[in-house]
Design a protein around this motif. Structure first.
Motif, PDB file in Angstrom:
ATOM      1  N   LYS A   1      15.913  17.917   5.231  1.00  0.00           N
ATOM      2  CA  LYS A   1      16.217  17.434   3.885  1.00  0.00           C
ATOM      3  C   LYS A   1      16.247  15.904   3.913  1.00  0.00           C
ATOM      4  O   LYS A   1      16.995  15.300   4.685  1.00  0.00           O
ATOM      5  CB  LYS A   1      17.556  17.999   3.417  1.00  0.00           C
ATOM      6  CG  LYS A   1      17.847  17.693   1.959  1.00  0.00           C
ATOM      7  CD  LYS A   1      18.646  16.435   1.805  1.00  0.00           C
ATOM      8  CE  LYS A   1      18.841  16.018   0.371  1.00  0.00           C
ATOM      9  NZ  LYS A   1      19.975  15.106   0.190  1.00  0.00           N
TER      10      LYS A   1
ATOM     11  N   GLY B   1      17.721  10.973  -1.230  1.00  0.00           N
ATOM     12  CA  GLY B   1      17.300   9.794  -1.973  1.00  0.00           C
ATOM     13  C   GLY B   1      17.857   8.523  -1.368  1.00  0.00           C
ATOM     14  O   GLY B   1      17.203   7.476  -1.372  1.00  0.00           O
ATOM     15  N   SER B   2      19.073   8.606  -0.803  1.00  0.00           N
ATOM     16  CA  SER B   2      19.664   7.380  -0.247  1.00  0.00           C
ATOM     17  C   SER B   2      18.924   6.951   1.014  1.00  0.00           C
ATOM     18  O   SER B   2      18.701   5.755   1.225  1.00  0.00           O
ATOM     19  CB  SER B   2      21.153   7.556   0.021  1.00  0.00           C
ATOM     20  OG  SER B   2      21.507   8.876   0.164  1.00  0.00           O
TER      21      SER B   2
ATOM     22  N   GLY C   1      16.471  12.682  -4.579  1.00  0.00           N
ATOM     23  CA  GLY C   1      16.080  11.424  -5.240  1.00  0.00           C
ATOM     24  C   GLY C   1      17.192  10.926  -6.144  1.00  0.00           C
ATOM     25  O   GLY C   1      16.928  10.341  -7.185  1.00  0.00           O
TER      26      GLY C   1
ATOM     27  N   LYS D   1      28.411  12.566 -12.819  1.00  0.00           N
ATOM     28  CA  LYS D   1      28.481  13.625 -11.809  1.00  0.00           C
ATOM     29  C   LYS D   1      29.715  14.489 -12.048  1.00  0.00           C
ATOM     30  O   LYS D   1      30.784  13.971 -12.355  1.00  0.00           O
ATOM     31  CB  LYS D   1      28.568  13.019 -10.392  1.00  0.00           C
ATOM     32  CG  LYS D   1      27.296  12.274  -9.941  1.00  0.00           C
ATOM     33  CD  LYS D   1      26.226  13.251  -9.500  1.00  0.00           C
ATOM     34  CE  LYS D   1      24.941  12.586  -9.108  1.00  0.00           C
ATOM     35  NZ  LYS D   1      24.785  12.282  -7.714  1.00  0.00           N
TER      36      LYS D   1
ATOM     37  N   GLY E   1      30.209  16.709  -7.735  1.00  0.00           N
ATOM     38  CA  GLY E   1      29.105  16.291  -6.856  1.00  0.00           C
ATOM     39  C   GLY E   1      27.719  16.597  -7.411  1.00  0.00           C
ATOM     40  O   GLY E   1      26.720  16.329  -6.760  1.00  0.00           O
TER      41      GLY E   1
ATOM     42  N   ARG F   1      24.884  16.433 -10.787  1.00  0.00           N
ATOM     43  CA  ARG F   1      24.576  15.626 -11.966  1.00  0.00           C
ATOM     44  C   ARG F   1      24.672  16.472 -13.237  1.00  0.00           C
ATOM     45  O   ARG F   1      23.998  17.511 -13.347  1.00  0.00           O
ATOM     46  CB  ARG F   1      23.149  15.079 -11.857  1.00  0.00           C
ATOM     47  CG  ARG F   1      22.773  14.118 -12.996  1.00  0.00           C
ATOM     48  CD  ARG F   1      21.337  13.658 -12.849  1.00  0.00           C
ATOM     49  NE  ARG F   1      21.073  13.107 -11.525  1.00  0.00           N
ATOM     50  CZ  ARG F   1      21.370  11.861 -11.138  1.00  0.00           C
ATOM     51  NH1 ARG F   1      21.909  11.027 -11.985  1.00  0.00           N
ATOM     52  NH2 ARG F   1      21.106  11.456  -9.909  1.00  0.00           N
TER      53      ARG F   1
ATOM     54  N   VAL G   1      14.849  13.754 -14.541  1.00  0.00           N
ATOM     55  CA  VAL G   1      14.940  14.323 -13.177  1.00  0.00           C
ATOM     56  C   VAL G   1      13.584  14.912 -12.765  1.00  0.00           C
ATOM     57  O   VAL G   1      13.079  14.647 -11.667  1.00  0.00           O
ATOM     58  CB  VAL G   1      16.055  15.410 -13.115  1.00  0.00           C
ATOM     59  CG1 VAL G   1      15.999  16.180 -11.806  1.00  0.00           C
ATOM     60  CG2 VAL G   1      17.433  14.774 -13.305  1.00  0.00           C
TER      61      VAL G   1
ATOM     62  N   VAL H   1      21.761  22.668 -14.668  1.00  0.00           N
ATOM     63  CA  VAL H   1      21.905  22.612 -13.205  1.00  0.00           C
ATOM     64  C   VAL H   1      21.842  24.035 -12.680  1.00  0.00           C
ATOM     65  O   VAL H   1      22.442  24.942 -13.272  1.00  0.00           O
ATOM     66  CB  VAL H   1      23.235  21.935 -12.800  1.00  0.00           C
ATOM     67  CG1 VAL H   1      23.499  22.102 -11.306  1.00  0.00           C
ATOM     68  CG2 VAL H   1      23.188  20.457 -13.151  1.00  0.00           C
TER      69      VAL H   1
ATOM     70  N   SER I   1      13.722  19.169  -5.310  1.00  0.00           N
ATOM     71  CA  SER I   1      14.877  20.050  -5.550  1.00  0.00           C
ATOM     72  C   SER I   1      14.908  20.527  -7.004  1.00  0.00           C
ATOM     73  O   SER I   1      15.837  20.234  -7.749  1.00  0.00           O
ATOM     74  CB  SER I   1      16.162  19.299  -5.197  1.00  0.00           C
ATOM     75  OG  SER I   1      16.222  18.077  -5.907  1.00  0.00           O
TER      76      SER I   1
ATOM     77  N   ASN J   1      17.745  21.757 -12.443  1.00  0.00           N
ATOM     78  CA  ASN J   1      18.022  20.686 -11.490  1.00  0.00           C
ATOM     79  C   ASN J   1      18.943  21.233 -10.398  1.00  0.00           C
ATOM     80  O   ASN J   1      20.050  21.687 -10.680  1.00  0.00           O
ATOM     81  CB  ASN J   1      18.690  19.527 -12.247  1.00  0.00           C
ATOM     82  CG  ASN J   1      18.981  18.338 -11.350  1.00  0.00           C
ATOM     83  OD1 ASN J   1      18.509  18.276 -10.219  1.00  0.00           O
ATOM     84  ND2 ASN J   1      19.762  17.392 -11.872  1.00  0.00           N
ATOM     85  N   ILE J   2      18.455  21.217  -9.165  1.00  0.00           N
ATOM     86  CA  ILE J   2      19.235  21.763  -8.035  1.00  0.00           C
ATOM     87  C   ILE J   2      19.656  20.600  -7.147  1.00  0.00           C
ATOM     88  O   ILE J   2      18.823  19.734  -6.828  1.00  0.00           O
ATOM     89  CB  ILE J   2      18.371  22.727  -7.169  1.00  0.00           C
ATOM     90  CG1 ILE J   2      17.558  23.701  -8.033  1.00  0.00           C
ATOM     91  CG2 ILE J   2      19.205  23.439  -6.122  1.00  0.00           C
ATOM     92  CD1 ILE J   2      18.291  24.865  -8.592  1.00  0.00           C
ATOM     93  N   ASN J   3      20.887  20.575  -6.716  1.00  0.00           N
ATOM     94  CA  ASN J   3      21.278  19.587  -5.710  1.00  0.00           C
ATOM     95  C   ASN J   3      20.370  19.781  -4.493  1.00  0.00           C
ATOM     96  O   ASN J   3      20.144  20.909  -4.043  1.00  0.00           O
ATOM     97  CB  ASN J   3      22.750  19.799  -5.348  1.00  0.00           C
ATOM     98  CG  ASN J   3      23.172  18.914  -4.197  1.00  0.00           C
ATOM     99  OD1 ASN J   3      22.940  19.237  -3.043  1.00  0.00           O
ATOM    100  ND2 ASN J   3      23.758  17.785  -4.527  1.00  0.00           N
ATOM    101  N   ALA J   4      19.820  18.679  -3.973  1.00  0.00           N
ATOM    102  CA  ALA J   4      18.791  18.810  -2.936  1.00  0.00           C
ATOM    103  C   ALA J   4      19.333  19.372  -1.618  1.00  0.00           C
ATOM    104  O   ALA J   4      18.608  20.023  -0.862  1.00  0.00           O
ATOM    105  CB  ALA J   4      18.113  17.456  -2.705  1.00  0.00           C
TER     106      ALA J   4
END
Ligand SMILES: Nc1ncnc2c1ncn2[C@@H]1O[C@H](COP(=O)(O)OP(=O)(O)O)[C@@H](O)[C@H]1O
Ligand SMILES: CC(=O)N[C@@H](CCC(=O)OP(=O)(O)O)C(=O)O
Length: 302
Positions: A29, A32-33, A64, A81, A84, A86, A96, A156, A186, A197-200
């Motif tokens: 994985k 984005g950071s 991302g 958020k 945790g 979005r 997104v 989400v 994701s 939108n899925i948390n990656a």
């Protein structure tokens, strides 16, 4: 191409180590950071390519979060958020999907420039996006707050299905094409064909579970789990699930690290033998795991 500076002896030793991972499945994985460092991102793509060439089955899942924050601000939207994740209303979802698509296409192009074979998933605007064969399906994520009241996260999702056969087909195509590394954003499709939108981190753990991966590796922007977030020397190199849950409860593990650590639990529960959190800003931190006896990062075990 310039002549590599390494000796034949060190190459042979490295090749021997990598060969031991042949036919193993690894899900990486890329956060984005970590991708804020372009040189490290290229080194990650090169590392994945090397693993692929040595017969390791690698699937890459990317997020991302930071570029999505910037694109939302540019569009006059305020990122928010919740637990945790979005909060994703219709306008946010459009941003997104666009940003993750741009990142996916960019990673595929960068991989091509280094001669790597990646199979991307994005809408190229020409209508050739294979949404019928989209690898992740999902359903809306329902969360409750501590009082039991529902928490509205908008569009989400949670992953309800992974197209395992499509991913395996990328590893071992039956149509004579070269094998390739699947690289997934994701995003999931819901039953009505809409985006979720899925948390990656969550997406990566679902892919690791479905592929019965041997290893799940999360590349982020810290050396691993830190006891004191402001002190990189406070790295915790090994954590059991119970210890990690204690650190979440006490607030030591917070924010974006919570879904990451939880994704490690899920990957382990699904059968992964190890789950690692590494500093994706350090070039080749991923490849080091396969080449060295010890490496810098956090290993989470059950
Ligand atoms: N105990 C901790 N150790 C390290 N990082 C932590 C910890 N608790 C919270 N964090 C935060 O988690 C962040 C990584 O999560 P996130 O920003 O979502 O990254 P990614 O884009 O890789 O998913 C770190 O930059 C840090 O701010
Ligand atoms: C639901 C949710 O939170 N989705 C994430 C997806 C991207 C992501 O997780 O990116 P990182 O890996 O860089 O954090 C988001 O919109 O930011």
């Amino acid at each position: 191409m310039s002549e590599p500076s390494l000796t034949a002896e060190s190459f042979a030793a490295a090749a021997g180590r990598l060969a031991a991972y042949r036919d193993r499945t690894v899900v990486v994985k890329l956060g984005g950071s970590a991708m804020e460092e372009p040189a490290a991102t290229d080194a990650c793509l090169r590392s994945v390519d090397v693993l692929d060439r040595f017969g390791v089955r690698v699937a890459l899942v990317h997020g991302g979060g930071k570029p999505i924050d910037r694109a939302m601000t540019a569009a006059g939207l305020t990122p928010r958020k919740v637990a945790g994740r979005r909060y994703t209303d219709a306008d946010t979802l459009a941003v997104v999907v666009r940003v993750l698509g741009e990142i996916n296409a960019d990673l595929v192009q960068r991989a091509e420039r280094i001669g790597a074979r990646f199979r991307g998933y994005y809408d190229d605007g020409a209508g050739s996006g294979d949404f019928a064969g989209w690898p992740l399906t999902g359903a809306r994520l329902s969360l409750t707050d501590p009082t039991g009241a529902p928490v509205d996260l908008g569009h989400v999702g949670t992953v309800t299905g992974v197209a395992v056969n499509a991913l395996r087909a990328a590893f071992e195509p039956s149509d004579g094409r070269d094998p390739s590394v699947p690289i997934l954003p994701s995003l999931a499709r819901d039953a009505a064909g809409g985006w979720l939108n899925i948390n990656a981190d969550t997406a990566a753990s679902a892919v690791a579970g479905a592929l019965k991966a041997d290893m799940a590796v999360f590349l982020t922007d810290t050396p691993g789990v830190l006891r004191d977030r402001s002190d990189p020397k406070s790295l915790i190199s090994k954590l059991t699930e119970a210890e990690a849950r204690g650190l979440i409860a006490s607030g030591v593990i917070d924010g974006g690290m919570v879904p990451k650590v939880e994704a490690c639990f899920e990957a382990l529960e699904a059968g992964a033998k190890s789950a690692l959190i590494l500093d994706g800003r350090v070039p080749y931190s991923l490849l080091d795991v396969f080449l060295k006896d010890t490496f810098t990062g956090t290993v989470i075990t059950r």
